[in-house]
Design a protein around this motif. Structure first.
Motif, short mmCIF file in Angstrom:
data_model
loop_
_atom_site.label_atom_id
_atom_site.label_comp_id
_atom_site.label_asym_id
_atom_site.label_seq_id
_atom_site.Cartn_x
_atom_site.Cartn_y
_atom_site.Cartn_z
N THR A 8 46.16 39.54 35.88
CA THR A 8 46.27 41.35 36.49
C THR A 8 45.02 41.94 37.77
OG1 THR A 8 47.53 41.66 34.22
CG2 THR A 8 46.04 43.44 35.73
N GLY A 9 45.40 40.72 38.51
CA GLY A 9 44.74 40.76 39.42
C GLY A 9 44.58 41.81 40.81
N GLU A 10 44.27 41.49 42.06
CA GLU A 10 44.66 42.04 42.59
C GLU A 10 46.63 42.02 43.73
OE1 GLU A 10 43.31 44.15 44.59
OE2 GLU A 10 41.56 43.44 43.03
N ILE A 11 46.89 41.26 43.13
CA ILE A 11 48.86 40.57 43.73
C ILE A 11 49.13 41.61 42.82
CG2 ILE A 11 48.89 38.69 43.04
CD1 ILE A 11 50.29 40.10 46.49
N ARG A 34 44.15 40.73 31.43
CA ARG A 34 42.76 40.43 32.21
C ARG A 34 43.57 40.58 33.97
NH1 ARG A 34 38.87 35.57 31.41
NH2 ARG A 34 37.83 35.73 33.40
N ASN A 35 43.13 41.75 34.55
CA ASN A 35 41.27 42.20 34.23
C ASN A 35 42.02 43.66 33.99
OD1 ASN A 35 40.33 44.45 36.13
ND2 ASN A 35 39.11 42.32 36.19
N ASN A 55 48.36 37.34 26.58
CA ASN A 55 48.77 36.93 27.51
C ASN A 55 50.47 36.12 26.64
OD1 ASN A 55 47.69 36.17 29.27
ND2 ASN A 55 46.65 34.71 29.05
N ALA A 68 50.13 34.92 37.93
CA ALA A 68 49.54 35.39 39.22
C ALA A 68 48.01 35.83 38.99
CB ALA A 68 50.15 37.01 39.79
N LEU A 69 47.79 33.63 38.48
CA LEU A 69 46.80 33.45 37.67
C LEU A 69 45.92 32.69 39.25
CD1 LEU A 69 47.97 32.11 34.42
CD2 LEU A 69 45.90 33.86 34.89
N ARG A 70 44.71 32.81 39.90
CA ARG A 70 44.10 31.57 39.85
C ARG A 70 44.46 30.27 39.99
NH1 ARG A 70 39.65 35.99 39.37
NH2 ARG A 70 39.14 34.70 37.51
N PRO A 71 44.65 29.40 41.49
CA PRO A 71 45.19 28.54 40.97
C PRO A 71 44.44 27.24 40.17
CG PRO A 71 45.46 28.90 43.36
CD PRO A 71 44.90 29.91 42.77
N ILE A 77 45.50 27.78 31.24
CA ILE A 77 45.79 28.84 30.85
C ILE A 77 47.31 28.84 29.74
CG2 ILE A 77 45.87 31.86 31.19
CD1 ILE A 77 43.47 31.65 32.49
N PHE A 92 53.39 32.63 41.76
CA PHE A 92 52.87 33.38 42.74
C PHE A 92 51.94 32.61 43.10
CE2 PHE A 92 52.84 38.32 41.75
CZ PHE A 92 54.64 38.37 41.53
N MET A 93 51.99 31.05 42.63
CA MET A 93 50.35 30.69 42.72
C MET A 93 51.04 29.11 44.10
SD MET A 93 49.04 30.39 39.07
CE MET A 93 50.44 29.82 38.61
N PRO A 116 54.43 36.40 47.55
CA PRO A 116 53.78 38.43 48.25
C PRO A 116 53.21 38.45 48.78
CG PRO A 116 54.44 38.50 45.23
CD PRO A 116 53.72 36.38 46.05
N1 LIG Z 1 46.42 38.20 46.95
C1 LIG Z 1 47.02 37.80 47.21
O1 LIG Z 1 47.98 38.27 48.10
C2 LIG Z 1 47.84 36.80 46.91
C3 LIG Z 1 49.35 36.72 47.54
C4 LIG Z 1 50.65 35.88 47.13
C5 LIG Z 1 50.04 34.93 46.23
N2 LIG Z 1 49.02 34.90 45.15
C6 LIG Z 1 48.44 34.08 44.64
O2 LIG Z 1 48.06 34.77 43.88
C7 LIG Z 1 47.27 34.22 42.19
C8 LIG Z 1 46.47 35.85 42.11
O3 LIG Z 1 45.65 35.89 43.36
P1 LIG Z 1 44.85 37.01 43.06
O4 LIG Z 1 44.72 37.49 44.43
O5 LIG Z 1 45.53 39.03 42.45
O6 LIG Z 1 44.00 37.00 42.08
P2 LIG Z 1 42.53 37.61 41.21
O7 LIG Z 1 42.86 38.72 42.30
O8 LIG Z 1 41.66 37.00 41.32
O9 LIG Z 1 43.47 37.44 40.40
C9 LIG Z 1 43.47 36.28 39.22
C10 LIG Z 1 43.65 37.21 37.97
O10 LIG Z 1 43.62 36.70 36.89
C11 LIG Z 1 42.92 37.35 35.98
N3 LIG Z 1 42.23 36.06 34.54
C12 LIG Z 1 41.67 35.35 34.28
N4 LIG Z 1 42.07 34.34 33.43
C13 LIG Z 1 42.54 34.94 32.50
C14 LIG Z 1 43.07 34.44 31.17
N5 LIG Z 1 42.60 33.73 30.78
N6 LIG Z 1 44.11 34.64 30.96
C15 LIG Z 1 44.24 36.22 31.70
N7 LIG Z 1 44.34 36.38 33.06
C16 LIG Z 1 43.26 36.33 33.53
C17 LIG Z 1 41.69 37.32 36.31
O11 LIG Z 1 40.62 38.34 35.66
P3 LIG Z 1 39.17 38.30 35.57
O12 LIG Z 1 39.14 39.06 37.44
O13 LIG Z 1 39.07 39.27 34.51
O14 LIG Z 1 39.14 36.94 36.00
C18 LIG Z 1 42.23 38.09 37.64
O15 LIG Z 1 42.50 40.01 37.48
C19 LIG Z 1 46.66 33.51 42.87
O16 LIG Z 1 47.28 31.71 42.75
C20 LIG Z 1 47.01 33.89 45.09
O17 LIG Z 1 47.21 32.25 45.82
C21 LIG Z 1 47.58 35.77 46.35
#
Ligand SMILES: NC(=O)c1ccc[n+]([C@@H]2O[C@H](COP(=O)([O-])OP(=O)(O)OC[C@H]3O[C@@H](n4cnc5c(N)ncnc54)[C@H](OP(=O)(O)O)[C@@H]3O)[C@@H](O)[C@H]2O)c1
Length: 258
Positions: A8-11, A34-35, A55, A68-71, A77, A92-93, A116
């Motif tokens: 549960t991050g930015e996307i 998380r987050n 999860n 939607a996890l960091r790659p 996970i 989304f990865m 997205p």
């Molecule tokens: N941002 C974009 O515009 C975009 C667009 C399309 C695709 N994507 C892809 O989508 C993915 C996520 O991107 P994002 O920008 O949303 O990254 P992000 O903001 O870093 O989100 C990733 C989330 O995963 C959480 N996380 C870490 N460990 C975890 C666990 N064990 N269980 C569950 N959640 C966990 C993190 O929590 P913590 O904050 O607590 O560490 C964080 O909130 C990436 O692969 C990216 O390439 C991103």
């Protein structure tokens, strides 16, 4: 149908906000804890969103599960989680192909890749989708412009093209900065440059039958100032540089596979 989100991050914030503000019925959404701050904020803002205990609870409580996890975190996970054959996994990865996600989420039968853009939050995001599963295309339809493609190569090319956003903003920043250097107040320079950006986007959107080549020709009056700027940018290799930059991102995707 309940849609789950692991990561549960930015996307996820953007997609969940978009899905929770569509007209009419909103889908039930379960987000991973998380987050913590983002998950709590989404659940506080939207009645259709709940935070799961873990999860695995997301997977057990949802038919469609978005990853939607960091790659770099994903494999560790996902290896500890159990999916069922009926799950539709939506990743989304961008650096993981369908087969890699299938392996990590076996025995789930259906896997779709989507990328997205954050503008889905206000229903204005283009979303590459592969393969073109109807239920995922329908899900992203109210969030902007889903572009669903048949092959992995086409999908990779669309993902590569999403790397051009910062460069496009910098183009309009260059115009705003130039205006400011000519003593136009900074707020007016920003407003004007942004309005030009918006007007061009609206022009292209309102005339989908015109190629970008057509629109370029129509804007470049013979002997006029637009023609002069276009010729100057071409001569200085600005567009060649952009094509080469896209080739560089394509190669980065290829390298990530090996
Ligand atoms: N941002 C974009 O515009 C975009 C667009 C399309 C695709 N994507 C892809 O989508 C993915 C996520 O991107 P994002 O920008 O949303 O990254 P992000 O903001 O870093 O989100 C990733 C989330 O995963 C959480 N996380 C870490 N460990 C975890 C666990 N064990 N269980 C569950 N959640 C966990 C993190 O929590 P913590 O904050 O607590 O560490 C964080 O909130 C990436 O692969 C990216 O390439 C991103």
């Amino acid at each position: 149908m309940t849609i789950g989100f692991i990561g549960t991050g930015e996307i996820t914030r953007a997609v969940v906000t978009g899905l929770s503000t569509v007209e009419g019925e909103k889908p039930a959404i379960l987000v991973s804890p998380r987050n913590e701050a983002i998950a709590r904020d989404l659940a506080d803002r939207f009645e259709n969103v709940a935070v799961a205990g873990s999860n695995q609870d997301v997977i057990d409580g949802a038919e469609m599960v978005c990853l939607a996890l960091r790659p770099q975190d994903a494999v560790g996970i996902l290896e500890g989680l159990k999916f069922g054959p009926a799950h539709h996994v939506v990743s989304f990865m961008a650096t993981y192909g369908v087969e890699q996600i299938e392996k990590l989420t076996t025995p789930a039968q259906k896997v779709t890749l989507v990328t997205p853009l954050p503008a889905v939050a206000f229903h204005g995001g283009p979303t590459p989708i592969h393969p073109p599963h109807r239920e995922v295309v329908d899900l992203f339809e109210p969030l902007g412009t889903p572009v669903a493609v048949e092959t992995a190569g086409e999908y990779q090319a669309l993902c590569v093209a999403t790397a051009t956003l910062a460069g496009a903003f910098a183009y309009y920043e260059t115009i705003a900065d130039w205006l400011a250097a000519k003593n136009v107040p900074a707020d007016k320079a920003r407003e004007f440059s942004g309005a030009v950006f918006y007007a061009l986007a609206a022009t292209a959107k309102n005339a989908p039958e015109h190629s970008f080549g057509d629109l370029t020709k129509e804007s470049a009056t013979r002997g006029g100032t637009n023609e002069q700027v276009l010729a100057h940018l071409k001569e200085d290799g600005a567009y060649r540089a952009l094509s080469r930059a896209l080739d560089g991102i394509w190669q980065r995707f290829e390298d990530a596979k090996s």
